[in-house]
Design an enzyme around this catalytic site. Structure first.
Site, PDB file in Angstrom:
ATOM      1  N   LEU A 116       0.864  -1.077  -0.270  1.00  0.00           N
ATOM      2  CA  LEU A 116      -0.382   0.163   0.127  1.00  0.00           C
ATOM      3  C   LEU A 116       0.631   1.534  -0.106  1.00  0.00           C
ATOM      4  O   LEU A 116      -0.021   1.884  -0.482  1.00  0.00           O
ATOM      5  CB  LEU A 116      -0.838  -0.635   1.524  1.00  0.00           C
ATOM      6  N   GLY A 117       1.804   1.636   0.796  1.00  0.00           N
ATOM      7  CA  GLY A 117       2.687   2.521   0.260  1.00  0.00           C
ATOM      8  C   GLY A 117       4.644   2.230   1.225  1.00  0.00           C
ATOM      9  O   GLY A 117       4.220   1.133   1.964  1.00  0.00           O
ATOM     10  N   GLN A 118       5.084   2.841   1.754  1.00  0.00           N
ATOM     11  CA  GLN A 118       6.373   2.752   2.583  1.00  0.00           C
ATOM     12  C   GLN A 118       6.146   4.150   3.680  1.00  0.00           C
ATOM     13  O   GLN A 118       5.422   5.470   3.717  1.00  0.00           O
ATOM     14  CB  GLN A 118       7.033   3.184   1.572  1.00  0.00           C
TER      15      GLN A 118
ATOM     16  N   PHE B 266       8.275   3.339   9.107  1.00  0.00           N
ATOM     17  CA  PHE B 266       9.018   2.463   9.768  1.00  0.00           C
ATOM     18  C   PHE B 266       9.046   1.072   9.239  1.00  0.00           C
ATOM     19  O   PHE B 266       9.806   0.317   9.058  1.00  0.00           O
ATOM     20  CB  PHE B 266       7.199   2.315  10.605  1.00  0.00           C
ATOM     21  N   GLY B 267       7.708   0.683   8.224  1.00  0.00           N
ATOM     22  CA  GLY B 267       8.608   0.191   7.008  1.00  0.00           C
ATOM     23  C   GLY B 267       7.451   0.152   5.992  1.00  0.00           C
ATOM     24  O   GLY B 267       6.604   1.237   5.634  1.00  0.00           O
TER      25      GLY B 267
ATOM     26  N   ASP C  28       3.007  13.293  16.269  1.00  0.00           N
ATOM     27  CA  ASP C  28       2.850  13.365  14.974  1.00  0.00           C
ATOM     28  C   ASP C  28       2.003  13.603  14.840  1.00  0.00           C
ATOM     29  O   ASP C  28       1.331  12.999  12.954  1.00  0.00           O
ATOM     30  CB  ASP C  28       3.681  12.334  14.541  1.00  0.00           C
TER      31      ASP C  28
END
Length: 820
Positions: A498-500, A503-504, A620
């Site tokens: 799905l994405g990056q 964290f990873g 955040d």
């Protein structure tokens, strides 16, 4: 009978000439304001028009069915200020514009002349001057395609005509109402191997990259190949790029906007609407030379050195100043035994200090580079079955970045073993022989000690890089078997990705019972470690609220795998909608939906600050951390940076500042002091982003150099809030409600924490109609100079980041987190 025949003949002749002249201006003919000529297919129209809200008139070529869209403009330096303009074609073939006093204000100014000249508006949108009996393009006396404005249409070239000395580039306007030249320009730099560059004034802002045989290497994909095709050519006469349509039912144009965005617009022949797709959407690594020479930029890990290189200035590098780049780890002598290491899926380095040979066979590239000690890298210009051509780099390799799915890479020279001086090599061998066994033994002892120390501790102190062991018997959160998660995500396949994030990577998974989940897998190179993992598990597991994302479980393995399993959010994150270039997509999130999202975020924060079992500071909060469920309900996510307070605590101070520049409260970013008011500040920034549709990061305005918060503040004080609101929600918004919400956002971003409301007050203001106090000046109300903002220092950079202060240093190290 004869009279009747003559009348019919003249009538027919007049009809034929009139029909023929619809797209053509003949010698000594003219058109005035209000008169036009139209291309034969009816797509383009030439005449005197006023762009945007301007009252001045310019000779323009526009799309006839979308009259506000201008494809080309002539007299951008000398507008006509009244309704008296005239365009004339002289008998020598010169186009001239005269104002009301019959003064020439613009002309094609050709040194050559033609017999029987005509000016014709072609179906391509190209205005050409040719002989009436010679339609061949090779004999055009003049054409508008040689003088692009701010728009590149199919068939128009960008590059250079080496014979005529013409430079084909397209330039931004100052504003949508003022077509005089702005500060941004897209052109092909032919110093070394040609590459496409976006300039901000005289400085490189973004290097889109050289042509790698399929596309410009800085762009992962050029677009849908079934609609248009790209063409790049290097010949003795010209160097150029252009694109041609394969589907004539579609209209395409590429425009450099006044703010520097390069946007590709498409429209079908059946409608007058244009869909916008950002052709170049810059991220942190797109801005030129972020990591200096021999450094690689990644939005996830910031800068790292090429293999065999180390930071030139360790102190500056650790302080996130990467401008000095990297140097070789040791001295080494040029050797015929040197090797070349492939660097795949990367943007090619700056080619201004390069050379190329388009006739060379690919197998000869390495040999030629190896023979020249100054040659640091090489690449194949056309890596196909019958491809030819080599590209060679000399000196430092500048402006490299990770480029997912870019395909082709390049090859970097590394010294052969022992290519350094003999004495230093022997010394290193002796040192390794002695030290390696000692270090290995101490590592084993230290690992054994740390494992036993942490075994009985549920959470390690902030800053300790110690393994976190979760007490499985005391946690309500399910522990998933690693194999179960691997099967659910198709073994973490790219098709499920799905994405990056920092964290990873994040993968979509389907459990055995059919439940959809999102799985965050910590990558080995992640800057977020075991502490963030444990913090997320221990924190969010205790929180239950409809506006917080739900953590379903977790998993670890002895091999170091760490997985977090969340509920799946089908509508992605908030930033996908409010910052997208697709106008329909942005408009789908109308004002009622945005207002509902703002309220939902406020409720989630109120729960964290006042109603949960632990008082939690998120630290955040940003658009990419607001996920949207099936019903577009917002859910706050990513608690890896969160901190919990006890009953008597109201604020804390940390040496490890985490969060995102642009959203951080001043007292937190500068002094490390955080409280619930830090989250309130971030919420205020988020509110202004939701209403304006603009990112706090990289915001710029043609009228000033203020950041987004400063722009909102001045708009409020000057009673111009309507200019701040995203145009995609103007029709669906209640002006009073949106103005009130902006005012609430400004109250949240006031400079001093004590002036900001708490979240219970914010929610009350959002849901009531009472009067509001006037906000004071916001924190980080700053002006910036954009010609220096993206230079070597990134001290004031606004990035989607996790930033931390090393406990041994007061300098900040920033790690970029890309949105899901």
């Amino acid at each position: 009978m004869a009279k009747w025949f003559v009348e019919i003949f003249f009538f027919y002749s007049f009809f034929v000439v009139s029909s023929r002249a619809a797209d053509t201006l003949y010698s000594n003919q003219s058109i005035k304001v209000g008169e036009t000529i139209v291309s034969a297919d009816g797509v383009f129209e030439l005449g005197f028009f006023s762009p945007g809200g301007s009252k001045n008139r310019y000779l323009c070529i526009r799309y006839k069915k979308a009259s506000s869209i201008i494809a080309w403009l002539a007299n951008r330096y000398t507008p006509i200020t009244d309704a008296s303009g005239t365009l004339n074609l002289s008998s020598q073939g010169t186009l001239q514009i005269f104002d009301g006093s019959n003064t020439e204000i613009w002309s094609t100014n050709s040194s050559k002349s033609l017999k029987n000249p005509v000016a014709q508006l072609l179906n391509t949108g190209n205005l050409v001057i040719r002989s009436d009996d010679e339609p061949d393009s090779r004999f055009y006396l003049w054409q508008s395609f040689d003088y692009p404005d701010n728009t590149l249409v199919p068939g128009m070239k960008i590059g250079k005509n080496l014979e005529a000395g013409l430079v084909w580039s397209f330039n931004s306007w100052k504003s949508s109402d003022d077509p005089s030249p702005g500060i941004f320009q897209v052109r092909i730099d032919i110093t070394g191997y040609p590459q496409l560059v976006l300039y901000n004034g005289s400085s490189i802002q973004i290097r889109i990259g050289p042509w790698n045989g399929a596309r410009f290497s800085g762009i992962p994909s050029s677009g849908p190949t079934n609609i248009f095709r790209d063409e790049f050519a290097i010949t003795a006469k010209e160097i150029y790029y252009k694109y041609e349509l394969d589907d004539n039912s579609v209209l395409i144009r590429t425009t450099v906007e006044p703010d520097g965005r390069v946007i590709r617009y498409t429209s079908t022949g059946q409608t007058n609407t244009w869909q916008a797709t950002i052709f170049l959407q810059p991220d942190y690594c797109d801005y030129y030379a972020r990591c200096g020479a021999n450094g690689i930029c990644s939005v996830n890990t910031l800068c790292r050195c090429l293999d065999g290189f180390q930071p030139k200035n360790d102190h500056a590098w650790n302080s996130s100043n990467f401008s000095e780049g990297c140097v070789q780890e040791s001295q080494w002598n040029c050797s015929s035994k040197d090797k070349f290491v492939p660097r795949l899926n990367m943007k090619w380095p700056d080619t201004r200090n390069s050379s190329y040979d388009l006739s060379m066979k690919l197998e000869d590239c390495e040999k030629k580079c190896l023979r020249n000690c100054s040659c640091k890298a090489y690449a194949y210009v056309n890596n196909t079955e019958n491809g030819r051509g080599c590209l060679f780099w000399f000196g430092g390799l500048i402006d490299i970045r990770d480029q997912e799915q870019s395909g082709l890479g390049f090859y970097v020279r590394v010294p052969s073993s022992g290519s350094g001086s003999g004495s230093s090599s022997r010394a290193r061998q002796i040192a390794l022989f002695v030290l390696v066994p000692i270090v290995s033994f101490l590592t084993v002892i230290l690992a054994f000690y740390l494992r036993n120390v942490c075994k009985y501790r549920k959470k390690c102190r902030e800053g300790d890089m110690v393994e976190i062991e979760i007490d499985k018997g005391k946690e309500d959160l399910p522990l998933f078997d690693f194999r179960t998660i691997a099967n659910a995500t198709n073994n973490f396949s790219d098709g499920n990705k799905l994405g990056q994030g920092g964290f990873g990577p994040v993968y979509k998974g389907i459990l055995e019972d059919g439940q959809e989940v999102a799985v965050k897998r910590r990558s080995t190179g992640s800057t977020q470690g075991v502490e963030e993992f444990g913090n997320e598990v221990s924190c969010i597991a205790k929180l239950q609220h409809r506006n917080l994302v739900r953590l379903l479980g977790w998993s670890t393995t002895e091999e170091g795998e760490r997985l977090l399993v969340y509920e799946y959010m089908p509508n992605k994150s908030l930033d996908y909608f409010i910052f997208g270039a697709d106008i329909k997509q942005r408009a789908s999130l109308d004002w009622p939906k945005r207002y509902k999202i703002i309220n939902g975020i406020a409720k989630g924060l109120l729960y964290l600050h006042e109603d949960s079992r632990l008082r939690v500071i998120h630290r955040d909060l940003k658009a990419s951390n607001i996920l949207l469920d099936y019903n577009m309900n917002p859910k706050i996510s990513d608690f890896g940076m969160a901190r919990s307070f006890g009953d008597g605590e109201i604020e804390a101070n940390t040496a490890r500042v985490v969060g995102t520049y642009g959203y951080m409260a001043p007292e937190y970013a500068v002094e490390g002091v955080f409280s619930v008011k830090s989250d309130v500040y971030s919420f205020g920034v988020l509110v202004i982003e939701i209403l304006s549709g603009k990112k706090s990061r990289f915001f710029n305005h043609p009228g000033h150099n203020l950041n987004l918060i400063g722009h909102a503040w001045t708009s409020y004080n000057e009673d111009r809030l309507s200019e701040l609101i995203d145009v995609s929600i103007l029709k669906t918004s209640d002006r009073c409600e949106t103005f009130r919400t902006i005012q609430i956002g400004l109250l949240c971003v006031q400079q001093y924490p004590e002036d900001r409301p708490n979240m219970s007050s914010v929610l009350m203001m959002l849901t009531s109609k009472g009067s509001l106090p006037h906000p004071k000046q916001p924190g980080f109300f700053i002006e910036r100079k954009f010609d220096k903002e993206y230079s070597s220092s990134r001290k004031h950079e606004e990035n989607s980041s996790n930033s931390m202060l090393d406990s041994s240093s007061s300098n900040q190290t920033i790690t970029i987190v890309s949105p899901r």
